[in-house]
Design a protein around this motif. Structure first.
Motif, PDB file in Angstrom:
ATOM      1  N   CYS A 190       0.806  -1.220   0.000  1.00  0.00           N
ATOM      2  CA  CYS A 190       0.000   0.000   0.000  1.00  0.00           C
ATOM      3  C   CYS A 190       0.837   1.267   0.000  1.00  0.00           C
ATOM      4  CB  CYS A 190      -0.915   0.009   1.221  1.00  0.00           C
ATOM      5  SG  CYS A 190      -2.000  -1.424   1.350  1.00  0.00           S
ATOM      6  N   ALA A 191       0.344   2.284  -0.696  1.00  0.00           N
ATOM      7  CA  ALA A 191       0.960   3.602  -0.715  1.00  0.00           C
ATOM      8  C   ALA A 191      -0.100   4.646  -0.340  1.00  0.00           C
ATOM      9  CB  ALA A 191       1.524   3.909  -2.101  1.00  0.00           C
ATOM     10  N   PRO A 192       0.299   5.719   0.343  1.00  0.00           N
ATOM     11  CA  PRO A 192      -0.662   6.784   0.658  1.00  0.00           C
ATOM     12  C   PRO A 192      -1.353   7.285  -0.605  1.00  0.00           C
ATOM     13  CG  PRO A 192       1.391   7.138   1.841  1.00  0.00           C
ATOM     14  CD  PRO A 192       1.645   6.005   0.890  1.00  0.00           C
ATOM     15  N   GLY A 193      -2.644   7.508  -0.501  1.00  0.00           N
ATOM     16  CA  GLY A 193      -3.424   7.953  -1.643  1.00  0.00           C
ATOM     17  C   GLY A 193      -4.273   6.876  -2.269  1.00  0.00           C
ATOM     18  N   GLY A 194      -4.080   5.611  -1.845  1.00  0.00           N
ATOM     19  CA  GLY A 194      -4.968   4.554  -2.297  1.00  0.00           C
ATOM     20  C   GLY A 194      -4.363   3.554  -3.246  1.00  0.00           C
ATOM     21  N   GLY A 195      -3.124   3.775  -3.716  1.00  0.00           N
ATOM     22  CA  GLY A 195      -2.516   2.847  -4.652  1.00  0.00           C
ATOM     23  C   GLY A 195      -1.488   1.948  -4.001  1.00  0.00           C
ATOM     24  N   TYR A 196      -0.528   1.500  -4.826  1.00  0.00           N
ATOM     25  CA  TYR A 196       0.503   0.575  -4.362  1.00  0.00           C
ATOM     26  C   TYR A 196       1.860   1.023  -4.895  1.00  0.00           C
ATOM     27  CZ  TYR A 196      -3.508  -2.401  -3.325  1.00  0.00           C
ATOM     28  OH  TYR A 196      -4.701  -2.879  -2.845  1.00  0.00           O
ATOM     29  N   THR A 197       2.902   0.594  -4.227  1.00  0.00           N
ATOM     30  CA  THR A 197       4.261   0.879  -4.648  1.00  0.00           C
ATOM     31  C   THR A 197       5.173  -0.247  -4.179  1.00  0.00           C
ATOM     32  OG1 THR A 197       6.001   2.586  -4.679  1.00  0.00           O
ATOM     33  CG2 THR A 197       4.934   2.159  -2.580  1.00  0.00           C
ATOM     34  N   ALA A 198       6.379  -0.311  -4.744  1.00  0.00           N
ATOM     35  CA  ALA A 198       7.352  -1.340  -4.366  1.00  0.00           C
ATOM     36  C   ALA A 198       8.447  -0.721  -3.508  1.00  0.00           C
ATOM     37  CB  ALA A 198       7.952  -1.987  -5.608  1.00  0.00           C
ATOM     38  N   LYS A 199       8.802  -1.385  -2.429  1.00  0.00           N
ATOM     39  CA  LYS A 199       9.881  -0.963  -1.547  1.00  0.00           C
ATOM     40  C   LYS A 199      10.697  -2.184  -1.134  1.00  0.00           C
ATOM     41  CE  LYS A 199       7.494   3.027   0.568  1.00  0.00           C
ATOM     42  NZ  LYS A 199       8.481   4.090   0.261  1.00  0.00           N
ATOM     43  N   SER A 200      11.944  -1.922  -0.719  1.00  0.00           N
ATOM     44  CA  SER A 200      12.832  -2.992  -0.261  1.00  0.00           C
ATOM     45  C   SER A 200      13.374  -2.661   1.119  1.00  0.00           C
ATOM     46  CB  SER A 200      14.003  -3.188  -1.238  1.00  0.00           C
ATOM     47  OG  SER A 200      13.556  -3.541  -2.522  1.00  0.00           O
ATOM     48  N   GLY A 201      13.683  -3.699   1.882  1.00  0.00           N
ATOM     49  CA  GLY A 201      14.270  -3.517   3.201  1.00  0.00           C
ATOM     50  C   GLY A 201      13.767  -4.564   4.178  1.00  0.00           C
ATOM     51  N   THR A 202      14.446  -4.679   5.306  1.00  0.00           N
ATOM     52  CA  THR A 202      13.946  -5.588   6.333  1.00  0.00           C
ATOM     53  C   THR A 202      12.670  -5.058   6.962  1.00  0.00           C
ATOM     54  OG1 THR A 202      15.358  -4.606   8.052  1.00  0.00           O
ATOM     55  CG2 THR A 202      16.245  -6.477   6.824  1.00  0.00           C
ATOM     56  N   SER A 203      12.385  -3.751   6.787  1.00  0.00           N
ATOM     57  CA  SER A 203      11.089  -3.220   7.210  1.00  0.00           C
ATOM     58  C   SER A 203       9.956  -3.901   6.468  1.00  0.00           C
ATOM     59  CB  SER A 203      11.026  -1.705   6.956  1.00  0.00           C
ATOM     60  OG  SER A 203      11.789  -0.991   7.888  1.00  0.00           O
ATOM     61  N   MET A 204      10.215  -4.333   5.235  1.00  0.00           N
ATOM     62  CA  MET A 204       9.215  -5.039   4.439  1.00  0.00           C
ATOM     63  C   MET A 204       9.196  -6.531   4.776  1.00  0.00           C
ATOM     64  SD  MET A 204      10.331  -2.196   2.920  1.00  0.00           S
ATOM     65  CE  MET A 204       9.148  -1.133   3.766  1.00  0.00           C
ATOM     66  N   ALA A 205      10.343  -7.088   5.151  1.00  0.00           N
ATOM     67  CA  ALA A 205      10.391  -8.507   5.505  1.00  0.00           C
ATOM     68  C   ALA A 205       9.696  -8.782   6.832  1.00  0.00           C
ATOM     69  CB  ALA A 205      11.853  -8.965   5.580  1.00  0.00           C
ATOM     70  N   CYS A 206       9.885  -7.892   7.787  1.00  0.00           N
ATOM     71  CA  CYS A 206       9.347  -8.121   9.138  1.00  0.00           C
ATOM     72  C   CYS A 206       7.835  -8.335   9.161  1.00  0.00           C
ATOM     73  CB  CYS A 206       9.751  -6.960  10.042  1.00  0.00           C
ATOM     74  SG  CYS A 206       9.304  -7.182  11.776  1.00  0.00           S
ATOM     75  N   PRO A 207       7.014  -7.507   8.464  1.00  0.00           N
ATOM     76  CA  PRO A 207       5.564  -7.730   8.548  1.00  0.00           C
ATOM     77  C   PRO A 207       5.086  -9.033   7.923  1.00  0.00           C
ATOM     78  CG  PRO A 207       6.089  -5.973   6.993  1.00  0.00           C
ATOM     79  CD  PRO A 207       7.341  -6.270   7.748  1.00  0.00           C
TER      80      PRO A 207
END
Length: 459
Positions: free
Chosen positions: A381-398
């Motif tokens: 999820c991205a603010p505004g209602g859409g989606y985006t791609a991100k990398s990091g252990t912040s993404m792995a943890c959830p």
């Protein structure tokens, strides 16, 4: 499957969540959030007995959504919204294609207050956030899967700091499972370590990139060891400090002001910290760039091990770092807490380790990280209602937090195992972890016991 009754709590700094995003709303438009405590908003009432911020209940959030007005709590960076979507987004904005792991779970969010805009929260603010989540879950009689996609490098990294010991204590309250990302310092050249022996000096070199306004350097050691510290500037000029005299000291070297703090053991740790802050002196606007050197000269050595850390994240240039770094113990704090499920990152497209992922250690029967999860180019999820791609252990943890929530749903809510939380969840996830072909030995410092496989983790 019956309706989920799991709280997913996302603790961030200082992002929060986009409450308007469809993935955090039910079919009738109402919120899926059980509550939102924004420590940065001062215009409302804090929750319970906490002295800062504003608490927005489910009813408050629904009122805001119905009004269509701008929410008083927003996510400017998108980090918090992205992480929450991985753990618990329901995919409504994508007709279910981009839904998160525990997509029917209740969501409880804390937006942590930083000391400055974009700064790290204080330890007390993080502890209050965790305390609030645990208390709220107990109040609602719900299990809690707690997500901490947050960390920094300040501390001895051995599990004895205030926040680490606090997380270990609070992990035993209620029905709580704590998941923490291992950080993105694995390939950043910001950790160095070594072992001193009598009669031999040890020299560590680090480069300071042009334009650095300030730089902090930590040295952690066993208090019983004694050695002299010599700091050499790029010009060759030097200053000597004895670590045996506690207190604060100030020196000027090559137009750079050196502020030393020589600490002593604390009630919860026998380690000693020596901290150096480098700032411009006088009319200078930046500290002296070039190669600096620290020389350690033993005087009395009992153990001899030492570690040095530079600041984590984007607070310093990528060009600033140790010339001979150590990738071991590049975990950020508080992922070094013993009872947390520490999560590294791997690339699920190539089935390979993500080299930015904070790496740990296997010693004294303690393995960190515990396991790894997908953390490269994750769409959420991205603010505004859409989606985006991100990398990091912040993404792995959830991914692991959501998986823990599903295990707790199976055990506690559906009645198959009322004690399936905390260290038992960690044990199940470790047992089901899948090996990567590149590693022949498990556990290891990169991915712990393997990568997340919830199917194999089910009893």
């Amino acid at each position: 499957m019956e309706e989920a009754k799991i709280n997913i709590c996302i603790n961030l700094t200082p992002e929060g969540i986009d409450i308007y995003h469809p993935d955090f709303r039910n079919e009738d438009g109402t919120t899926r959030l059980a509550g939102l405590w924004d420590q940065t908003v001062t215009s409302g009432t804090p929750p319970m007995e906490y002295p800062i911020g504003t608490f927005f209940s489910r009813e408050d959030i629904n009122t805001i959504l119905e009004s269509g007005e701008r929410a008083p709590s927003v996510d400017l960076s998108g980090h918090g919204t992205h992480v929450t979507g991985i753990a618990a987004g329901n995919g409504r904005a994508s007709q279910g294609r981009q839904r998160g792991v525990a997509y029917e779970a209740d969501i409880l969010v804390v937006k942590l207050r930083g000391k400055s805009q974009g700064g790290f929260p204080q330890t007390t603010e993080l502890m209050m956030g965790v305390d609030f989540c645990v208390r709220k879950a107990i109040e609602l009689s719900q299990p809690l899967a707690l997500n901490l996609s947050y960390g920094n490098s300040y501390g001895s990294h051995d599990g004895t700091s205030l926040i680490e010991t606090y997380l270990d204590e609070v992990a035993g309250l209620g029905r709580t499972t704590i998941c923490v990302g291992s950080g993105n310092e694995g390939n950043q050249r910001r950790h160095a370590s070594g072992q001193l022996v009598m009669g031999m000096d040890y020299r560590i070199e680090f480069t300071v990139a042009p334009g650095e306004f300030s730089l902090g350097l930590q040295l952690w050691k066993q208090y019983a060891d004694k050695f002299q510290i010599t700091l050499l500037a790029p010009s060759g000029s030097s200053v000597i400090l004895s670590e045996n005299i506690q207190g604060t000291y100030r020196h000027i070297l090559d137009g750079t002001e050196l502020l030393w703090y020589v600490g002593e053991p604390s009630p919860y740790s026998q380690n000693q910290e020596i901290y150096l802050e480098m700032v411009p002196e006088g009319v200078q606007t930046n500290i002296q760039s070039g190669i600096w050197k620290i020389q350690l000269s033993p005087r009395r050595i009992v153990e001899g091990n030492f570690d040095l850390w530079l600041p984590s994240g984007s607070s310093i240039s990528d060009e600033t770092g140790f010339l001979v770094p150590s990738v071991d113990t590049t975990l950020t704090i508080p992922s070094t807490a013993t009872k947390a499920i520490t999560v590294g990152a791997y690339n699920s497209d190539t089935d390979s380790f993500a080299f930015f992922s904070g790496q740990g250690y296997v010693c004294c029967h303690l393995v960190k990280p515990d396991l790894a999860a997908p953390g490269v180019n994750i769409v959420s999820c991205a603010p505004g209602g859409g989606y985006t791609a991100k990398s990091g252990t912040s993404m792995a943890c959830p991914f692991v937090t959501g998986s823990a929530a599903l295990l707790m749903q199976y055990g506690i809510v559906q009645g198959y195992d009322p004690y399936l939380y905390g260290q038992k969840v960690k044990a199940y996830l470790i047992r089901g972890a899948r090996p990567l072909s590149v590693y022949g030995q498990y556990p290891n410092e990169s991915v712990g016991w393997g990568v997340l496989c919830l199917r194999n983790s089910l009893p």
